[in-house]
Design a protein around this motif. Structure first.
Motif, PDB file in Angstrom:
ATOM      1  N   GLU A 293      -3.523  34.999   5.445  1.00 54.05           N
ATOM      2  CA  GLU A 293      -3.043  36.250   4.853  1.00 54.05           C
ATOM      3  C   GLU A 293      -2.328  37.073   5.909  1.00 54.05           C
ATOM      4  O   GLU A 293      -2.748  37.137   7.065  1.00 54.05           O
ATOM      5  N   LEU A 294      -1.227  37.712   5.527  1.00 55.12           N
ATOM      6  CA  LEU A 294      -0.489  38.586   6.428  1.00 55.12           C
ATOM      7  C   LEU A 294      -0.522  40.020   5.921  1.00 55.12           C
ATOM      8  O   LEU A 294      -0.522  40.251   4.711  1.00 55.12           O
ATOM      9  N   HIS A 295      -0.550  40.970   6.863  1.00 52.94           N
ATOM     10  CA  HIS A 295      -0.519  42.386   6.509  1.00 52.94           C
ATOM     11  C   HIS A 295       0.629  43.057   7.260  1.00 52.94           C
ATOM     12  O   HIS A 295       0.936  42.709   8.405  1.00 52.94           O
ATOM     13  N   GLU A 296       1.240  44.029   6.606  1.00 53.79           N
ATOM     14  CA  GLU A 296       2.404  44.692   7.187  1.00 53.79           C
ATOM     15  C   GLU A 296       1.970  45.852   8.086  1.00 53.79           C
ATOM     16  O   GLU A 296       1.167  46.698   7.687  1.00 53.79           O
ATOM     17  N   PHE A 297       2.539  45.867   9.297  1.00 53.40           N
ATOM     18  CA  PHE A 297       2.275  46.933  10.264  1.00 53.40           C
ATOM     19  C   PHE A 297       3.610  47.536  10.702  1.00 53.40           C
ATOM     20  O   PHE A 297       4.652  46.875  10.642  1.00 53.40           O
ATOM     21  N   GLU A 298       3.555  48.788  11.137  1.00 56.22           N
ATOM     22  CA  GLU A 298       4.758  49.426  11.654  1.00 56.22           C
ATOM     23  C   GLU A 298       4.544  49.869  13.092  1.00 56.22           C
ATOM     24  O   GLU A 298       3.415  50.125  13.529  1.00 56.22           O
ATOM     25  N   VAL A 299       5.633  49.960  13.820  1.00 57.07           N
ATOM     26  CA  VAL A 299       5.580  50.313  15.237  1.00 57.07           C
ATOM     27  C   VAL A 299       5.346  51.815  15.389  1.00 57.07           C
ATOM     28  O   VAL A 299       6.083  52.627  14.836  1.00 57.07           O
ATOM     29  N   LEU A 300       4.323  52.169  16.142  1.00 57.42           N
ATOM     30  CA  LEU A 300       4.080  53.562  16.508  1.00 57.42           C
ATOM     31  C   LEU A 300       4.586  53.862  17.909  1.00 57.42           C
ATOM     32  O   LEU A 300       5.020  54.977  18.205  1.00 57.42           O
ATOM     33  N   HIS A 301       4.524  52.851  18.773  1.00 57.69           N
ATOM     34  CA  HIS A 301       4.779  53.085  20.198  1.00 57.69           C
ATOM     35  C   HIS A 301       5.224  51.765  20.820  1.00 57.69           C
ATOM     36  O   HIS A 301       4.580  50.736  20.643  1.00 57.69           O
ATOM     37  N   CYS A 302       6.340  51.792  21.520  1.00 59.99           N
ATOM     38  CA  CYS A 302       6.814  50.616  22.259  1.00 59.99           C
ATOM     39  C   CYS A 302       7.456  51.141  23.543  1.00 59.99           C
ATOM     40  O   CYS A 302       8.460  51.870  23.485  1.00 59.99           O
ATOM     41  N   ASP A 308       8.327  43.689  34.030  1.00 58.67           N
ATOM     42  CA  ASP A 308       8.660  42.652  33.049  1.00 58.67           C
ATOM     43  C   ASP A 308       7.719  42.654  31.848  1.00 58.67           C
ATOM     44  O   ASP A 308       7.610  41.651  31.139  1.00 58.67           O
ATOM     45  N   SER A 309       7.040  43.772  31.607  1.00 55.50           N
ATOM     46  CA  SER A 309       6.066  43.836  30.515  1.00 55.50           C
ATOM     47  C   SER A 309       6.182  45.173  29.791  1.00 55.50           C
ATOM     48  O   SER A 309       6.707  46.145  30.330  1.00 55.50           O
ATOM     49  N   PHE A 310       5.651  45.207  28.576  1.00 53.07           N
ATOM     50  CA  PHE A 310       5.690  46.432  27.784  1.00 53.07           C
ATOM     51  C   PHE A 310       4.438  46.532  26.940  1.00 53.07           C
ATOM     52  O   PHE A 310       3.696  45.556  26.769  1.00 53.07           O
ATOM     53  N   GLU A 311       4.164  47.730  26.458  1.00 51.02           N
ATOM     54  CA  GLU A 311       3.028  47.940  25.582  1.00 51.02           C
ATOM     55  C   GLU A 311       3.533  48.280  24.180  1.00 51.02           C
ATOM     56  O   GLU A 311       4.580  48.895  24.003  1.00 51.02           O
ATOM     57  N   LEU A 312       2.754  47.848  23.198  1.00 52.37           N
ATOM     58  CA  LEU A 312       3.153  47.969  21.808  1.00 52.37           C
ATOM     59  C   LEU A 312       1.952  48.403  20.977  1.00 52.37           C
ATOM     60  O   LEU A 312       0.878  47.800  21.070  1.00 52.37           O
ATOM     61  N   SER A 313       2.114  49.460  20.195  1.00 52.12           N
ATOM     62  CA  SER A 313       1.061  49.925  19.287  1.00 52.12           C
ATOM     63  C   SER A 313       1.570  49.823  17.856  1.00 52.12           C
ATOM     64  O   SER A 313       2.656  50.318  17.539  1.00 52.12           O
ATOM     65  N   LEU A 314       0.779  49.183  17.006  1.00 53.26           N
ATOM     66  CA  LEU A 314       1.144  48.965  15.614  1.00 53.26           C
ATOM     67  C   LEU A 314       0.084  49.552  14.705  1.00 53.26           C
ATOM     68  O   LEU A 314      -1.121  49.425  14.977  1.00 53.26           O
ATOM     69  N   GLN A 315       0.526  50.170  13.611  1.00 57.47           N
ATOM     70  CA  GLN A 315      -0.407  50.741  12.642  1.00 57.47           C
ATOM     71  C   GLN A 315      -0.149  50.132  11.276  1.00 57.47           C
ATOM     72  O   GLN A 315       0.998  49.914  10.886  1.00 57.47           O
ATOM     73  N   SER A 316      -1.221  49.887  10.539  1.00 57.12           N
ATOM     74  CA  SER A 316      -1.087  49.303   9.207  1.00 57.12           C
ATOM     75  C   SER A 316      -0.252  50.213   8.313  1.00 57.12           C
ATOM     76  O   SER A 316      -0.461  51.423   8.261  1.00 57.12           O
ATOM     77  N   VAL A 317       0.727  49.605   7.631  1.00 57.33           N
ATOM     78  CA  VAL A 317       1.533  50.354   6.666  1.00 57.33           C
ATOM     79  C   VAL A 317       0.657  50.831   5.524  1.00 57.33           C
ATOM     80  O   VAL A 317       0.841  51.921   4.994  1.00 57.33           O
ATOM     81  N   GLN A 318      -0.311  50.003   5.165  1.00 57.70           N
ATOM     82  CA  GLN A 318      -1.282  50.399   4.144  1.00 57.70           C
ATOM     83  C   GLN A 318      -2.300  51.306   4.826  1.00 57.70           C
ATOM     84  O   GLN A 318      -3.228  50.852   5.476  1.00 57.70           O
ATOM     85  N   ARG A 319      -2.123  52.598   4.699  1.00 59.55           N
ATOM     86  CA  ARG A 319      -2.930  53.552   5.450  1.00 59.55           C
ATOM     87  C   ARG A 319      -4.425  53.425   5.162  1.00 59.55           C
ATOM     88  O   ARG A 319      -5.256  53.786   5.984  1.00 59.55           O
ATOM     89  N   PRO A 387      10.108  52.869  16.970  1.00 53.65           N
ATOM     90  CA  PRO A 387       9.088  53.384  16.039  1.00 53.65           C
ATOM     91  C   PRO A 387       9.585  53.341  14.602  1.00 53.65           C
ATOM     92  O   PRO A 387      10.725  53.683  14.305  1.00 53.65           O
ATOM     93  N   GLY A 388       8.696  52.877  13.724  1.00 48.40           N
ATOM     94  CA  GLY A 388       9.031  52.757  12.311  1.00 48.40           C
ATOM     95  C   GLY A 388       9.398  51.344  11.901  1.00 48.40           C
ATOM     96  O   GLY A 388       9.352  51.007  10.706  1.00 48.40           O
ATOM     97  N   ALA A 389       9.775  50.482  12.873  1.00 50.91           N
ATOM     98  CA  ALA A 389      10.080  49.088  12.549  1.00 50.91           C
ATOM     99  C   ALA A 389       8.812  48.401  12.041  1.00 50.91           C
ATOM    100  O   ALA A 389       7.696  48.760  12.428  1.00 50.91           O
ATOM    101  N   ARG A 390       8.981  47.384  11.199  1.00 45.82           N
ATOM    102  CA  ARG A 390       7.822  46.749  10.561  1.00 45.82           C
ATOM    103  C   ARG A 390       7.692  45.283  10.945  1.00 45.82           C
ATOM    104  O   ARG A 390       8.689  44.588  11.162  1.00 45.82           O
ATOM    105  N   LEU A 391       6.443  44.838  10.986  1.00 46.94           N
ATOM    106  CA  LEU A 391       6.102  43.466  11.356  1.00 46.94           C
ATOM    107  C   LEU A 391       4.974  42.968  10.468  1.00 46.94           C
ATOM    108  O   LEU A 391       4.235  43.754   9.872  1.00 46.94           O
ATOM    109  N   GLN A 392       4.819  41.653  10.436  1.00 46.60           N
ATOM    110  CA  GLN A 392       3.700  41.043   9.727  1.00 46.60           C
ATOM    111  C   GLN A 392       2.671  40.555  10.747  1.00 46.60           C
ATOM    112  O   GLN A 392       3.018  39.899  11.731  1.00 46.60           O
TER     113      GLN A 392
END
Length: 533
Positions: A293-302, A308-319, A387-392
């Protein structure tokens, strides 16, 4: 650990599970036996040695040019029908599995999944003979003895035929011809959470009891003010509870507690109307095996993390969805690439490891530290997100058993580069353990240069706050790669002080080299865990 350092084939365009017609033998299909595989089989038949096919990196067979791991990855990405089922998922009976026992038509089962390994023959580092030992049958026990650390679902993902059907009874003649099946251990006792509830005038608490060190995961969804779906993850099984509550509750919950050591899950919700309830309501329960099963998340912080590295925070689109991973588990992130879908595995980290600028955390948020590879399609895609981009994101995946470490009080952790991320989830769980408290927890952290080290100050602060934890940084540019010279001193102490368990994560070459060294030092495979994500 990041994706591109793992050297594993990506998952592309996941196929739906279909109900296929009856399985037929593939003897007449277009799969041809590679010439080198046939030659190796002929050599074996004539008494010629093909090498020590033990899976030990020191005793691998020489592979013909063009049959390296990278060549296998390219073949997996080529669109070739490696499973031989034209994209269908085909349930396989044991009798059907037994028919596919030749070099030119080779199937094997590992942990209930059947793979067509015909095309993999020439790519197997242990040689054709070794792979043929598991062909035509359930090779789980053999696999665990030789290759327990190998991430076979990724390595053989494109070869997947379908699930192995489990029959209620096994014929006597089958038992007589399959001694390993007779000796197979009984499956572990099933854990079913026990439900209870307590209340105060203004709040309701739903409680689930599993067992000590069960290391449960949790997914919680609110359907309406009175309807909740709560899933408890134990190993690879989801125990699902659908609640119709006595009255409305607020969202989000006042608190969610998941005890990796106690095995207890508590969800406390505020009642919209503060008054005693005569009952919590009603619920229906069921059990689901490994869900795709996949769930949709959106970018809060990138944001930039180091050179050579980065941090990424994702929040569920389904609040109204909360997710808690078991210690040591990971998530697959799916992104589009050239008209296809690619998945890579990443282990989330606690917000305590993030920078001060990172978004505040809750169970609806997943945080990642990711190494950016210029040639890596997934890390490059994630690196450019706004921010706001979406991922599964997938549901939690993994096979780490916290109970495996229960009797060990001196534990050595090995990490290389971004392989630190699963180790970060294990460290606090072990230091907080109440029963058989940890005496020594040492991390050997391998990086190429000083600039490559992640979280150096925070690891140092943890070392100062808890004398049981130590972190030693090893720069391979100066000290060289992992070696017996580096590891041997950690196993020379008196029996009461020496390290008795090792957990590690790094690129495939690092893991293989470490396992080889530990074998030389007489460390049992049951005393080692290799994280693969």
């Amino acid at each position: 650990m990041s994706e591109d350092s793992m050297l594993k084939p990506p998952t592309i365009n996941k196929l739906p599970t279909l109900k296929p017609p009856a399985v037929t033998a593939l003897a007449g299909n277009s799969l041809q036996l590679p010439s080198t595989a046939q030659q190796k089989l002929n050599n074996s038949a004539n008494g010629a040695s093909t090498g020590s096919a033990t899976g030990n990196p020191r005793n691998k067979c020489a592979l013909k040019p063009g049959y390296s791991l990278m060549n296998w990855i390219r073949l997996c990405n080529s669109g070739a029908d490696l499973s031989g089922t034209a994209g269908r998922v085909v349930p396989v009976s044991r009798s059907e599995l037994a028919k596919h026992n030749q070099v030119g038509d080779a199937w094997m089962a590992i942990r209930g999944k059947v793979f067509n390994v015909t095309r993999y023959m020439d790519f197997h580092p242990g040689g054709v003979d070794e792979l043929m030992r598991g062909v035509g049958r359930d090779a789980t026990k053999l696999f665990d003895e030789v290759h327990a650390w190998v991430n076979y679902p990724q390595l053989l993902g494109k070869c997947y035929v379908g699930p192995l059907l489990q029959t209620a009874a096994v014929k006597k003649e089958t038992l007589a011809t399959d001694a390993e099946l007779m000796q197979a251990p009984l499956p572990p006792t099933e854990i079913a959470p026990r439900f209870d509830w307590i209340q105060q005038r203004s709040e309701l608490t739903l409680c689930f009891y599993t067992r000590r060190l069960a290391n449960p995961g949790l997914l919680l969804k609110r359907q309406s003010a009175c309807e909740l779906e709560l899933r408890v993850l134990l190993a690879a099984s989801w125990h699902v509870y659908k609640f119709q509550l006595n009255a409305a509750v607020d969202w989000p919950p006042k608190s969610v507690r998941v005890g990796a050591e106690t095995g207890k899950v508590e969800v406390t919700l505020a009642k919209q109307l503060a008054e005693p309830w005569s009952k919590y309501g009603t619920h229906e329960s069921s059990k689901l095996e490994a869900l795709d099963e996949l769930h949709e998340f959106e970018v809060l912080h990138c944001a930039h993390f180091n050179h050579d590295s980065f941090e990424l925070s994702l929040q569920s689109v389904q609040r109204e969805l909360l997710l808690h991973l078991p210690v040591g588990y990971h998530l697959d992130i799916e992104v589009p690439y050239n008209g296809e879908l690619l998945q890579r595995s990443y282990t989330p980290v606690s917000e305590t490891w993030m920078t001060a600028e990172a978004v505040d955390s809750c169970l609806a948020t997943q945080h990642f530290l990711i190494k950016h590879y210029e040639a890596g399609p997934v890390s490059s895609y994630l690196h450019e997100l706004k921010p706001g981009a979406r991922l599964q994101l997938s549901l939690p995946r993994g096979n780490f058993r916290l109970s495996q470490l229960e009797k060990h009080r001196n534990i050595l952790l090995l990490a290389a580069g971004s392989g630190l991320t699963p180790i970060l989830s294990v460290i606090p769980a072990l230091l907080k353990r109440n029963s058989n408290r940890i005496e020594r927890l040492q991390l050997l952290y391998f990086n190429k240069t000083q600039q490559d080290i992640w979280l150096q100050e925070k690891l140092q602060a943890l070392q100062l706050s808890d004398e049981r934890f130590t972190c030693q940084h090893i720069l391979t540019q100066e000290a060289g790669r992992i070696s017996q010279l580096l590891l041997e001193p950690h196993f020379k102490q008196s029996p009461a002080e020496r390290f008795t368990f090792v957990a590690m994560c790094g690129p495939t070459g690092f893991n293989s080299a470490a396992l080889d060294i530990l074998t030389t030092l007489n460390i049992k495979t049951t005393e080692v865990h290799v994280f693969q994500a």
